[in-house]
Write an enzyme that holds these catalytic residues in place. Structure first.
Site, PDB file in Angstrom:
ATOM      1  N   SER A  29       0.842  -1.214   0.000  1.00 13.69           N
ATOM      2  CA  SER A  29       0.000   0.000   0.000  1.00 13.69           C
ATOM      3  C   SER A  29       0.872   1.257   0.000  1.00 13.69           C
ATOM      4  O   SER A  29       0.608   2.212  -0.737  1.00 13.69           O
ATOM      5  CB  SER A  29      -0.885   0.024   1.251  1.00 13.69           C
ATOM      6  OG  SER A  29      -1.807  -1.036   1.200  1.00 13.69           O
ATOM      7  N   ARG A  33       1.545   4.259  -3.024  1.00 14.58           N
ATOM      8  CA  ARG A  33       1.310   5.666  -2.689  1.00 14.58           C
ATOM      9  C   ARG A  33       2.592   6.495  -2.816  1.00 14.58           C
ATOM     10  O   ARG A  33       2.541   7.686  -3.131  1.00 14.58           O
ATOM     11  CB  ARG A  33       0.725   5.776  -1.275  1.00 14.58           C
ATOM     12  CG  ARG A  33      -0.749   5.305  -1.226  1.00 14.58           C
ATOM     13  CD  ARG A  33      -1.156   4.926   0.185  1.00 14.58           C
ATOM     14  NE  ARG A  33      -2.571   4.624   0.347  1.00 14.58           N
ATOM     15  CZ  ARG A  33      -3.157   3.459   0.016  1.00 14.58           C
ATOM     16  NH1 ARG A  33      -2.446   2.489  -0.521  1.00 14.58           N
ATOM     17  NH2 ARG A  33      -4.453   3.279   0.219  1.00 14.58           N
ATOM     18  N   GLY A 101      -5.887  -3.735  -7.975  1.00 13.29           N
ATOM     19  CA  GLY A 101      -7.027  -2.870  -7.680  1.00 13.29           C
ATOM     20  C   GLY A 101      -6.568  -1.559  -7.066  1.00 13.29           C
ATOM     21  O   GLY A 101      -7.103  -0.485  -7.373  1.00 13.29           O
ATOM     22  N   ARG A 129     -13.380  -6.929 -11.507  1.00 13.63           N
ATOM     23  CA  ARG A 129     -13.664  -6.269 -10.221  1.00 13.63           C
ATOM     24  C   ARG A 129     -14.467  -4.979 -10.399  1.00 13.63           C
ATOM     25  O   ARG A 129     -14.385  -4.316 -11.424  1.00 13.63           O
ATOM     26  CB  ARG A 129     -12.339  -6.020  -9.468  1.00 13.63           C
ATOM     27  CG  ARG A 129     -11.638  -7.328  -9.148  1.00 13.63           C
ATOM     28  CD  ARG A 129     -10.331  -7.133  -8.445  1.00 13.63           C
ATOM     29  NE  ARG A 129     -10.499  -6.585  -7.109  1.00 13.63           N
ATOM     30  CZ  ARG A 129      -9.486  -6.235  -6.319  1.00 13.63           C
ATOM     31  NH1 ARG A 129      -8.242  -6.355  -6.760  1.00 13.63           N
ATOM     32  NH2 ARG A 129      -9.713  -5.762  -5.122  1.00 13.63           N
ATOM     33  N   SER A 174     -13.523   0.829   2.431  1.00 16.14           N
ATOM     34  CA  SER A 174     -12.525   0.676   1.374  1.00 16.14           C
ATOM     35  C   SER A 174     -11.526   1.825   1.378  1.00 16.14           C
ATOM     36  O   SER A 174     -11.868   2.975   1.104  1.00 16.14           O
ATOM     37  CB  SER A 174     -13.195   0.611   0.000  1.00 16.14           C
ATOM     38  OG  SER A 174     -12.197   0.709  -0.989  1.00 16.14           O
ATOM     39  N   ASP A 327      -6.990  -8.282   4.300  1.00 21.01           N
ATOM     40  CA  ASP A 327      -6.200  -9.104   3.379  1.00 21.01           C
ATOM     41  C   ASP A 327      -5.694 -10.388   4.037  1.00 21.01           C
ATOM     42  O   ASP A 327      -5.105 -11.239   3.360  1.00 21.01           O
ATOM     43  CB  ASP A 327      -5.006  -8.304   2.847  1.00 21.01           C
ATOM     44  CG  ASP A 327      -5.462  -7.205   1.888  1.00 21.01           C
ATOM     45  OD1 ASP A 327      -6.547  -7.341   1.298  1.00 21.01           O
ATOM     46  OD2 ASP A 327      -4.728  -6.207   1.742  1.00 21.01           O
ATOM     47  N   LYS A 354     -12.295  -9.061  -3.899  1.00 15.50           N
ATOM     48  CA  LYS A 354     -10.834  -8.870  -3.936  1.00 15.50           C
ATOM     49  C   LYS A 354     -10.283  -9.482  -5.234  1.00 15.50           C
ATOM     50  O   LYS A 354     -11.025  -9.693  -6.174  1.00 15.50           O
ATOM     51  CB  LYS A 354     -10.209  -9.510  -2.697  1.00 15.50           C
ATOM     52  CG  LYS A 354     -10.633  -8.838  -1.397  1.00 15.50           C
ATOM     53  CD  LYS A 354     -10.089  -7.445  -1.319  1.00 15.50           C
ATOM     54  CE  LYS A 354     -10.584  -6.720  -0.090  1.00 15.50           C
ATOM     55  NZ  LYS A 354     -10.205  -5.305  -0.105  1.00 15.50           N
ATOM     56  N   ARG A 358     -12.649 -14.255  -2.207  1.00 19.96           N
ATOM     57  CA  ARG A 358     -11.745 -14.980  -1.302  1.00 19.96           C
ATOM     58  C   ARG A 358     -12.476 -15.940  -0.375  1.00 19.96           C
ATOM     59  O   ARG A 358     -11.876 -16.927   0.083  1.00 19.96           O
ATOM     60  CB  ARG A 358     -10.883 -13.993  -0.502  1.00 19.96           C
ATOM     61  CG  ARG A 358      -9.795 -13.401  -1.378  1.00 19.96           C
ATOM     62  CD  ARG A 358      -8.881 -12.448  -0.657  1.00 19.96           C
ATOM     63  NE  ARG A 358      -7.738 -12.140  -1.522  1.00 19.96           N
ATOM     64  CZ  ARG A 358      -6.949 -11.082  -1.369  1.00 19.96           C
ATOM     65  NH1 ARG A 358      -7.159 -10.226  -0.382  1.00 19.96           N
ATOM     66  NH2 ARG A 358      -5.934 -10.896  -2.196  1.00 19.96           N
ATOM     67  N   ARG A 403      -2.718 -14.064  -2.588  1.00 20.27           N
ATOM     68  CA  ARG A 403      -2.900 -14.451  -1.180  1.00 20.27           C
ATOM     69  C   ARG A 403      -3.560 -15.831  -1.051  1.00 20.27           C
ATOM     70  O   ARG A 403      -3.363 -16.526  -0.062  1.00 20.27           O
ATOM     71  CB  ARG A 403      -3.698 -13.398  -0.429  1.00 20.27           C
ATOM     72  CG  ARG A 403      -2.999 -12.036  -0.438  1.00 20.27           C
ATOM     73  CD  ARG A 403      -3.504 -11.113   0.635  1.00 20.27           C
ATOM     74  NE  ARG A 403      -3.204  -9.727   0.308  1.00 20.27           N
ATOM     75  CZ  ARG A 403      -2.006  -9.155   0.401  1.00 20.27           C
ATOM     76  NH1 ARG A 403      -0.966  -9.847   0.826  1.00 20.27           N
ATOM     77  NH2 ARG A 403      -1.837  -7.884   0.064  1.00 20.27           N
TER      78      ARG A 403
END
Ligand code: S3P
Length: 450
Positions: A29, A33, A101, A129, A174, A327, A354, A358, A403
């Site tokens: 993440s 960014r 995503g 998605r 989210s 996650d 996701k 999942r 994952r």
């Protein structure tokens, strides 16, 4: 790019104790960014510890396509010469965000309030998605979008040349949607307000403040109210990316279920919006301790020590904690299989949208390995068999989801029989060193074609 190459079938065999130190990669993440905010800044942003996984590399490519100068120096060190807020150039070609995503949603937010158009696509997972969760709020700024039915990629966004600021209550928990709205708000005049009922990961807020934006956060009866003053000049930063707690989850959970294990996972960020799994594991009776607790770059950090925990018990996971471990439910469901009794996971509807559904992907794979699962739209229950009693022996579909693939590899380490996945290639999106790192600890992972 995952899903575009040859599948890599993989098997994880029951193994001896896992021992040693697991140096997991940088936070996904924060890596996305860092590149994006670097691209929106004036000057040179210097990043160390960047996750060089496929998802983040796709974001780096996208930032170049929008005009930023993104340079890789090796070993996780990168520099970004930004174009400034509102300075994005129109890309010459389609932006392919691969499996990510986070990448596509954050970038759509950034360009939504500039007078350019861009077309986005991704792999077979990303193109399924939902994107309306981003195109709805960016329409309020004045952006237009045309995609496939159901708001799916490929999709073209026509940015708003004269954006207006918005006040938006995010309808689902989210961080990607919250971040997309904040990033769009950067190039709108006046104050953009985003409200979230449940706190989600707050990296965008912290980093925007770090890059010099005027941003306040208030906890109110309505929820977390985030107010951003538009059109700031973001100033280039030096960023040291902390290691990813979501990647740390795999060696930690593997050590907890594998007899005799003792693994140290150093320098893990324990931002409360990310650390829910570790609290949950401790509630289940896991021998998981925080060593050398400290603060780094304003974030709590510790070295995690995880040891084999033979007496795990099933629990009802506090749904209020869901966003802080969203996650980590796939690998938690593996640990739950080795616990005594039921582990109940509620309030987790987001798991269905996701990289894969999942709940569905894990439920199918767990059943193939002899573990019973019950499920509903926004909940699931794993019926734990206790240590030593998980049969294994299944070959699971990873469904283009890193994952899911890693979770089943962890399961194989402590099940009675090996556990396989049809395709381990998606692991490279977030944890490209997974196989080597786990092998160094003592895991027995093999690529079935080799
Ligand atoms: C992320 C937010 C979460 C998480 C994803 C990364 C982010 O998704 O699942 O892996 O970096 O903002 P949502 O925003 O869909 O909750």
């Amino acid at each position: 790019m995952s899903g575009h190459g040859t599948p890599i079938p993989m098997t994880s065999r029951p193994c001896g104790p896992l021992k040693g130190e697991a140096n997991v990669p940088g936070d996904k993440s924060i890596s996305h960014r860092s590149l994006i905010l670097g691209a929106l800044s004036v000057g040179e942003t210097h990043i160390t510890g960047l996750l060089e996984g496929e998802d983040v590399l796709d974001t780096a490519k996208a930032m170049r396509a929008f005009g930023a100068d993104v340079i890789e120096h090796g070993g996780g060190e990168w520099t970004v010469h930004g174009v400034g807020v509102g300075g994005f150039a129109e890309p010459e070609n389609v932006i392919d965000c691969g499996n990510s995503g986070t990448g596509v949603r954050l970038i759509m937010g950034c360009m939504a309030t500039t007078g350019i158009s861009a077309t986005f696509t991704g792999d077979a997972s990303l193109n399924k998605r939902p994107m309306a969760r981003v195109t709805d709020p960016i329409a309020l700024f004045g952006a237009q979008s045309v995609g496939r039915s159901g708001g799916r990629l490929p999709m073209t966004i026509v940015g708003a040349a004269d954006p207006v600021p918005v006040r938006y209550e995010v309808p689902m928990p989210s961080a990607q949607v919250k971040s997309a709205v904040l990033l769009a708000g950067l190039n709108a005049p006046g104050k953009t307000v985003v409200i979230e009922k449940e706190a989600t990961r707050d990296h965008t807020e912290r980093m925007l403040q770090g890059f010099g934006a005027e941003l306040t956060v208030e906890e109110t009866d309505e929820g977390r109210v985030i107010t951003l003053t538009g059109q700031p000049e973001l100033k280039a930063q030096k960023i040291v990316v902390p290691r990813d707690p979501s990647s740390a989850a795999f060696p930690v959970c593997a050590a907890i279920i594998t007899p005799g294990s003792d693994v140290l996972v150093p320098n893990i960020g324990l931002n409360p919006t990310r650390a829910g799994l570790f609290t949950t594991l401790r509630e289940m009776g896991a021998d998981l301790t925080y060593e050398n607790e400290r603060e780094e770059g304003g974030e709590p950090v510790a070295d995690l020590r995880a040891k084999f925990s033979p007496d795990l018990k099933g629990i009802e996971v506090d749904p209020a904690r869901a966003a802080s471990m969203i996650d980590e439910y796939p690998v938690l469901s593996v640990v739950a299989s080795f616990a005594q009794g039921d582990t109940v996971m509620k309030g987790v509807k987001e798991l269905r949208v996701k990289e894969s559904d999942r709940i569905d992907a894990m439920a199918k794979g767990l059943r193939l390995n002899g573990v019973q699962v019950e499920e509903g739209d926004d909940w699931w229950i794993v019926k734990g068999l206790g240590h030593g009693n998980v049969p294994g022996g299944g070959t699971c579909a990873s469904e283009l989801d890193h994952r899911i693939a890693m979770s089943f590899m962890v399961m194989g380490m402590a099940a009675q029989k090996p556990v396989s996945v049809d395709d381990g290639s998606p692991i490279a999106t977030s944890f490209p060193i997974f196989e080597g790192l786990m092998a160094d600890l003592g895991a027995q992972l093999v690529r079935d074609n080799h």
